[in-house]
Design an enzyme around this catalytic site. Structure first.
Site, PDB file in Angstrom:
ATOM      1  N   GLY A 192       0.484  -7.813 -16.109  1.00 47.68           N
ATOM      2  CA  GLY A 192       1.587  -8.714 -16.400  1.00 47.68           C
ATOM      3  C   GLY A 192       1.056 -10.038 -16.925  1.00 47.68           C
ATOM      4  O   GLY A 192       0.033 -10.545 -16.446  1.00 47.68           O
TER       5      GLY A 192
ATOM      6  N   LYS B 128      -3.689   6.628  -2.594  1.00 48.86           N
ATOM      7  CA  LYS B 128      -4.643   5.857  -3.396  1.00 48.86           C
ATOM      8  C   LYS B 128      -5.447   4.866  -2.569  1.00 48.86           C
ATOM      9  O   LYS B 128      -6.663   4.762  -2.725  1.00 48.86           O
ATOM     10  CB  LYS B 128      -3.919   5.123  -4.526  1.00 48.86           C
TER      11      LYS B 128
ATOM     12  N   ASP C 149      -4.785  -2.161  -3.482  1.00 53.66           N
ATOM     13  CA  ASP C 149      -5.737  -1.487  -4.378  1.00 53.66           C
ATOM     14  C   ASP C 149      -6.608  -2.483  -5.129  1.00 53.66           C
ATOM     15  O   ASP C 149      -7.094  -2.196  -6.218  1.00 53.66           O
ATOM     16  CB  ASP C 149      -5.001  -0.574  -5.359  1.00 53.66           C
TER      17      ASP C 149
ATOM     18  N   THR D  49       7.683  -3.503  -6.387  1.00 49.99           N
ATOM     19  CA  THR D  49       6.966  -4.389  -5.468  1.00 49.99           C
ATOM     20  C   THR D  49       7.915  -5.288  -4.679  1.00 49.99           C
ATOM     21  O   THR D  49       7.679  -5.563  -3.491  1.00 49.99           O
ATOM     22  CB  THR D  49       5.963  -5.250  -6.250  1.00 49.99           C
TER      23      THR D  49
ATOM     24  N   ARG E 274     -50.425  31.754  28.465  1.00 49.89           N
ATOM     25  CA  ARG E 274     -50.840  32.453  27.241  1.00 49.89           C
ATOM     26  C   ARG E 274     -51.168  33.911  27.556  1.00 49.89           C
ATOM     27  O   ARG E 274     -51.498  34.254  28.694  1.00 49.89           O
ATOM     28  CB  ARG E 274     -52.109  31.835  26.641  1.00 49.89           C
TER      29      ARG E 274
ATOM     30  N   ALA F 248       0.828  -1.209   0.000  1.00 51.32           N
ATOM     31  CA  ALA F 248       0.000   0.000   0.000  1.00 51.32           C
ATOM     32  C   ALA F 248       0.861   1.258   0.000  1.00 51.32           C
ATOM     33  O   ALA F 248       0.505   2.267   0.607  1.00 51.32           O
ATOM     34  CB  ALA F 248      -0.923  -0.008   1.226  1.00 51.32           C
TER      35      ALA F 248
ATOM     36  N   ARG G 169      -2.507   8.416 -11.000  1.00 49.10           N
ATOM     37  CA  ARG G 169      -3.661   8.478 -11.918  1.00 49.10           C
ATOM     38  C   ARG G 169      -4.969   8.813 -11.211  1.00 49.10           C
ATOM     39  O   ARG G 169      -5.960   9.144 -11.853  1.00 49.10           O
ATOM     40  CB  ARG G 169      -3.787   7.164 -12.693  1.00 49.10           C
TER      41      ARG G 169
ATOM     42  N   ASN H 115      -1.449 -11.736 -14.454  1.00 48.10           N
ATOM     43  CA  ASN H 115      -1.040 -11.772 -13.056  1.00 48.10           C
ATOM     44  C   ASN H 115      -1.962 -10.887 -12.222  1.00 48.10           C
ATOM     45  O   ASN H 115      -2.188  -9.723 -12.540  1.00 48.10           O
ATOM     46  CB  ASN H 115       0.409 -11.275 -12.949  1.00 48.10           C
TER      47      ASN H 115
END
Length: 468
Positions: free
Chosen positions: A140, A23, A103, A80, A440, A10, A16, A170
């Site tokens: 991938g 993200k 994600d 990664t 009142r 993460a 993007r 992948n």
């Protein structure tokens, strides 16, 4: 079999998404997408979860502080493989480890469990989760030999035309032997177009060992969908809403229009309950059986008991007792305890109040910071004046109290059992048991006043016509 440890990646910036927010913290159905991943990993039987953070690390850590996970920090985002290295000191010496992307919010615990079982039965050093797409662009590719054995994974940017034509992709998720991981991670190189350390390179290393590499193809390709922009975020949310609605319907809930109904996956709903169109139900909400939630309602973090009827209303952080009617156009702000067989009518607002069994506020009332007993009647236009301009105070109303229309109860004040508040009264002192409270201005009548006004109107109208 299940993996006892998981590493969730993460650390990415998610450029993007075009957002200052990390993200993995972008929300789907009220929760950060990484929270969905964490909950599903935990459902698979995983006990220890390590989240690798990088971009916006502190913000991510704060958002996940209550999730029961540990963290590893990737200061530079160098791929990664490099991310997993940062978690290596927290990975046990033995056993198997999940590596999952933060994600991919659509992954399910069921698929992860099957994935781990396949890995255990294969005896492989590493197993990769795959899926098949008609259009695999961006993923991938899974490269196998002539006998179908897994050889390696080639990233889109590094693939040639033949490799790009492969449909099996992948998922970015792995089940891997901890011992193999420790042995192989230091051997990774950045000899690729991005100059990054890819965890995918471990596939070829595993394939070269006696144990080899294996692959498990997910039954539902949607589960591996990565979210990289807001279009994909919306698409993932739509799939998740459909899953939740279908699960509820299979459990006996009627959802009149699933396409316009938004229910978080944390919500619980009993059988024979009906949910109307354009309804939003969020958070830790629990709804009982035989409840009717009409069109256009919004319910959040609330408990709704059996047989309740809610029409076009907003309910937040409140508890509604059995067989109570709410709405239309009621607003229950946080902190209310509404009893059984009550009526909360149109344009009635509650805040931080207790409303006893059988009590009614049929229309146009505000009840804030109050404790109202059983079988009371709150008339039209009644206001519980709880704020003196500096502090808020509570009002206490006993059982079987009648509060006439257009009355004001100025807190702090107490009205005892069986009291009667006449219409138009402002209550500032305690009202005794069974007492009548009237406050009142005395009626004043001027005889002939209507006739005089009519004469004046005629003159005005006449002069107006003359001017025309």
């Amino acid at each position: 079999m299940n993996c006892k440890t998981a590493v969730i990646l993460a650390a990415g910036a998610g450029t993007r998404m075009k957002s200052a927010k990390p993200k993995v913290l972008h929300e789907i159905m009220g929760r950060p997408m990484v929270s969905h991943v964490i909950s599903q990993v935990r459902k698979s039987g995983t006990e220890k979860i390590i989240v690798v953070v990088g971009h916006g690390a502190q913000e991510v850590q704060e958002a996940l502080s209550g999730e029961g996970v540990s963290f590893a920090v990737q200061e530079e985002q160098l791929g990664t493989g490099h991310a997993v290295i940062q978690a290596l000191d927290q990975i046990p010496e033995e056993g198997d480890v999940f590596i999952v992307c933060g994600d991919t919010p659509l992954i399910t615990g069921e698929t992860l469990s099957k994935f781990a079982d396949h890995h255990g039965k294969s005896g492989a050093a590493l197993t990769v989760l795959t899926a098949e797409y008609d259009d695999p662009t961006g993923y991938g590719r899974i490269i196998r030999d002539a006998d179908g054995r897994l050889l390696r994974i080639v990233e889109q940017k590094d693939a040639d035309d033949e490799e790009k034509a492969v449909k099996e992709v992948n998922a970015g998720m792995y089940c891997v032997s901890a011992a193999f991981l420790r042995e192989s991670l230091p051997k990774l190189t950045n000899d690729n177009a991005q100059k990054e350390y890819y965890i995918t390179d471990l596939i070829a290393m595993a394939a070269a060992t006696d144990k080899g590499a294996a692959a498990y193809c997910a039954e539902d390709a949607d589960e591996i969908m990565g979210v990289n922009n807001r279009v994909q975020l919306a698409a993932a949310a739509k799939i998740m809403r459909k899953r939740v609605n279908e699960r509820l319907m299979m459990d006996g809930v009627t959802i009149i229009d699933p396409d316009s109904t938004y229910i978080d996956d944390t919500v619980e709903i009993g059988s024979d309950t009906e949910i109307g169109p354009n309804t939003i139900i969020k958070g830790a909400t629990k709804i009982g059986s035989n409840v009717s939630v009409g069109a256009g309602c919004q319910i959040e973090d609330s408990v709704i008991e059996d047989g309740v009827d809610i029409l076009k209303s907003v309910v937040k952080e409140s508890h509604i007792g059995a067989r109570t009617h709410v709405g239309p156009f009621a607003y229950l702000r946080p902190g209310n305890e509404i009893g059984e067989e009550c009526k909360v009518g149109d344009f009635v607002e509650f805040k931080n109040s207790v409303f006893g069994d059988g009590s009614k506020a049929s229309h146009l009332a505000y009840i804030g910071d109050a404790d109202v007993g059983n079988d009371c009647n709150v008339g039209c236009g009644v206001i519980f004046a709880n704020y003196d301009g500096k502090h808020k105070h509570r009002t206490t109303v006993g059982d079987r109290v009648f509060i006439g229309s257009n009355s004001n109860l100025v807190a702090p004040v107490k009205v005892n059992d069986d009291a009667f508040i006449a219409a138009g009264t402002t209550v500032t002192k305690e009202v005794g048991e069974g007492a009548l409270c009237v406050g009142r201005v005395r009626d004043y009548t001027e005889e002939g006043w209507v006739d005089k006004k009519d004469l004046k109107r005629e003159k005005l109208h006449g002069s107006h016509r003359e001017k025309k």
